[in-house]
Write a protein that holds these residues in place. Structure first.
Motif, PDB file in Angstrom:
ATOM      1  N   LEU A  15       0.823  -1.208   0.000  1.00 15.03           N
ATOM      2  CA  LEU A  15       0.000   0.000   0.000  1.00 15.03           C
ATOM      3  C   LEU A  15       0.861   1.264   0.000  1.00 15.03           C
ATOM      4  O   LEU A  15       0.515   2.261  -0.639  1.00 15.03           O
ATOM      5  CB  LEU A  15      -0.959   0.001   1.188  1.00 15.03           C
ATOM      6  N   GLY A  16       1.984   1.215   0.712  1.00 17.39           N
ATOM      7  CA  GLY A  16       2.885   2.368   0.741  1.00 17.39           C
ATOM      8  C   GLY A  16       3.465   2.691  -0.629  1.00 17.39           C
ATOM      9  O   GLY A  16       3.504   3.851  -1.044  1.00 17.39           O
ATOM     10  N   VAL A  17       3.897   1.665  -1.351  1.00 14.94           N
ATOM     11  CA  VAL A  17       4.479   1.854  -2.687  1.00 14.94           C
ATOM     12  C   VAL A  17       3.420   2.351  -3.669  1.00 14.94           C
ATOM     13  O   VAL A  17       3.655   3.296  -4.425  1.00 14.94           O
ATOM     14  CB  VAL A  17       5.136   0.549  -3.183  1.00 14.94           C
ATOM     15  N   VAL A  18       2.258   1.721  -3.661  1.00 17.20           N
ATOM     16  CA  VAL A  18       1.196   2.129  -4.585  1.00 17.20           C
ATOM     17  C   VAL A  18       0.766   3.568  -4.287  1.00 17.20           C
ATOM     18  O   VAL A  18       0.599   4.380  -5.206  1.00 17.20           O
ATOM     19  CB  VAL A  18      -0.001   1.159  -4.517  1.00 17.20           C
ATOM     20  N   GLY A  19       0.589   3.890  -3.015  1.00 20.09           N
ATOM     21  CA  GLY A  19       0.206   5.252  -2.644  1.00 20.09           C
ATOM     22  C   GLY A  19       1.257   6.270  -3.025  1.00 20.09           C
ATOM     23  O   GLY A  19       0.951   7.347  -3.556  1.00 20.09           O
ATOM     24  N   PHE A  20       2.520   5.948  -2.773  1.00 19.89           N
ATOM     25  CA  PHE A  20       3.617   6.850  -3.114  1.00 19.89           C
ATOM     26  C   PHE A  20       3.680   7.067  -4.618  1.00 19.89           C
ATOM     27  O   PHE A  20       3.824   8.198  -5.090  1.00 19.89           O
ATOM     28  CB  PHE A  20       4.942   6.289  -2.588  1.00 19.89           C
ATOM     29  N   ASN A  65       3.323  10.590  -8.663  1.00 20.46           N
ATOM     30  CA  ASN A  65       3.265  10.415 -10.108  1.00 20.46           C
ATOM     31  C   ASN A  65       4.574   9.828 -10.663  1.00 20.46           C
ATOM     32  O   ASN A  65       5.167  10.358 -11.604  1.00 20.46           O
ATOM     33  CB  ASN A  65       2.908  11.732 -10.809  1.00 20.46           C
ATOM     34  N   VAL A  66       4.995   8.723 -10.038  1.00 20.98           N
ATOM     35  CA  VAL A  66       6.184   8.005 -10.490  1.00 20.98           C
ATOM     36  C   VAL A  66       5.784   6.557 -10.762  1.00 20.98           C
ATOM     37  O   VAL A  66       4.738   6.094 -10.322  1.00 20.98           O
ATOM     38  CB  VAL A  66       7.334   8.060  -9.449  1.00 20.98           C
ATOM     39  N   GLY A  67       6.638   5.851 -11.451  1.00 18.87           N
ATOM     40  CA  GLY A  67       6.373   4.440 -11.746  1.00 18.87           C
ATOM     41  C   GLY A  67       6.512   3.570 -10.502  1.00 18.87           C
ATOM     42  O   GLY A  67       7.142   3.970  -9.516  1.00 18.87           O
ATOM     43  N   LEU A  68       5.942   2.377 -10.566  1.00 18.94           N
ATOM     44  CA  LEU A  68       6.008   1.460  -9.432  1.00 18.94           C
ATOM     45  C   LEU A  68       7.442   1.038  -9.108  1.00 18.94           C
ATOM     46  O   LEU A  68       7.777   0.823  -7.949  1.00 18.94           O
ATOM     47  CB  LEU A  68       5.133   0.234  -9.677  1.00 18.94           C
ATOM     48  N   GLY A  69       8.294   0.936 -10.120  1.00 21.00           N
ATOM     49  CA  GLY A  69       9.691   0.568  -9.881  1.00 21.00           C
ATOM     50  C   GLY A  69      10.407   1.621  -9.049  1.00 21.00           C
ATOM     51  O   GLY A  69      11.078   1.307  -8.065  1.00 21.00           O
ATOM     52  N   THR A 127      12.189   3.626  -3.649  1.00 26.44           N
ATOM     53  CA  THR A 127      12.139   4.781  -2.752  1.00 26.44           C
ATOM     54  C   THR A 127      11.326   4.509  -1.492  1.00 26.44           C
ATOM     55  O   THR A 127      11.696   4.944  -0.407  1.00 26.44           O
ATOM     56  CB  THR A 127      11.526   5.995  -3.490  1.00 26.44           C
ATOM     57  N   ALA A 128      10.224   3.781  -1.628  1.00 30.05           N
ATOM     58  CA  ALA A 128       9.272   3.641  -0.531  1.00 30.05           C
ATOM     59  C   ALA A 128       9.273   2.262   0.127  1.00 30.05           C
ATOM     60  O   ALA A 128       8.541   2.055   1.092  1.00 30.05           O
ATOM     61  CB  ALA A 128       7.869   3.969  -1.025  1.00 30.05           C
TER      62      ALA A 128
END
Length: 192
Positions: A145-150, A155-159, A164-165
């Motif tokens: 959830l943290g990665v998807v929310g971030f 407005n960055v890609g999931l990678g 980062t997150a």
């Protein structure tokens, strides 16, 4: 003139105890947000909040552990300065770290479900492997959830969001898992 009084229990002792413990863990969660360290690999600081999520699930079980984290979110949304760095308000629940915040009740419930093997709070001794597995599963919920929310908010890609997150925090999470195991085991020893 003698009078008889009947005692009526409006709220059961068990419910009062569970609410009190949930409020205590919500307060502990808010306090842990102030213990923060800069992460050189990420703009998101390292806090002790995930440790409290683990402990809420372990000690309160899935229902009340999750409820304690909901109480924490409600307090922060209403203006209590309980989010990372003392921030507060609904804005934190839609900002770059919102995914982490929303994941806390779910993660506490997942940890509690795995540790206790169901919705009821168990009193059995849990193996260290099961305890660690529960916290790894809770961490997966938080990171997902943290990665998807971030990614969405920034407005960055999931990678990019993953590195980062999530990946930047793996050493800190390993430390928190070890600390939680130490706390649980020391509590079990003290209870014997």
């Amino acid at each position: 003139m003698a009078t008889d009084h009947e005692s009526v229990e409006l709220v059961g002792d068990e419910l009062v105890g569970n609410v009190a413990r949930a409020a205590l863990f919500a307060a502990l969660m808010g306090a842990s947000a102030y213990v923060s360290f800069p992460n050189p690999l990420s703009p998101i600081p390292v806090t002790l909040q995930v440790l409290v999520v683990f402990l809420a699930g372990i000690f309160l079980g899935p229902v009340w552990g999750g409820a304690s984290m909901v109480l924490y979110l409600v307090a922060g949304a209403l203006g209590a300065p309980v989010f990372a760095g003392g921030s507060a308000g609904f804005g934190a629940l839609v900002g770059p770290t919102a995914g982490y915040l929303w994941s806390y009740p779910i993660a506490a419930a997942v940890v509690g479900l795995i540790v206790h093997g169901g919705l009821e709070l168990g009193s059995h001794r849990v193996s260290t492997v099961r305890l660690v597995g529960a916290m790894v599963a809770g961490t997966a919920v938080i990171y997902t959830l943290g990665v998807v929310g971030f990614a969405y908010v920034q407005n960055v890609g999931l990678g990019v969001a993953f590195w980062t997150a999530a990946a930047a925090f793996i050493p800190a999470e390993a430390f928190k898992i070890a600390a939680a195991v130490g706390i649980v085991r020391s509590d079990a020893i003290a209870a014997e």
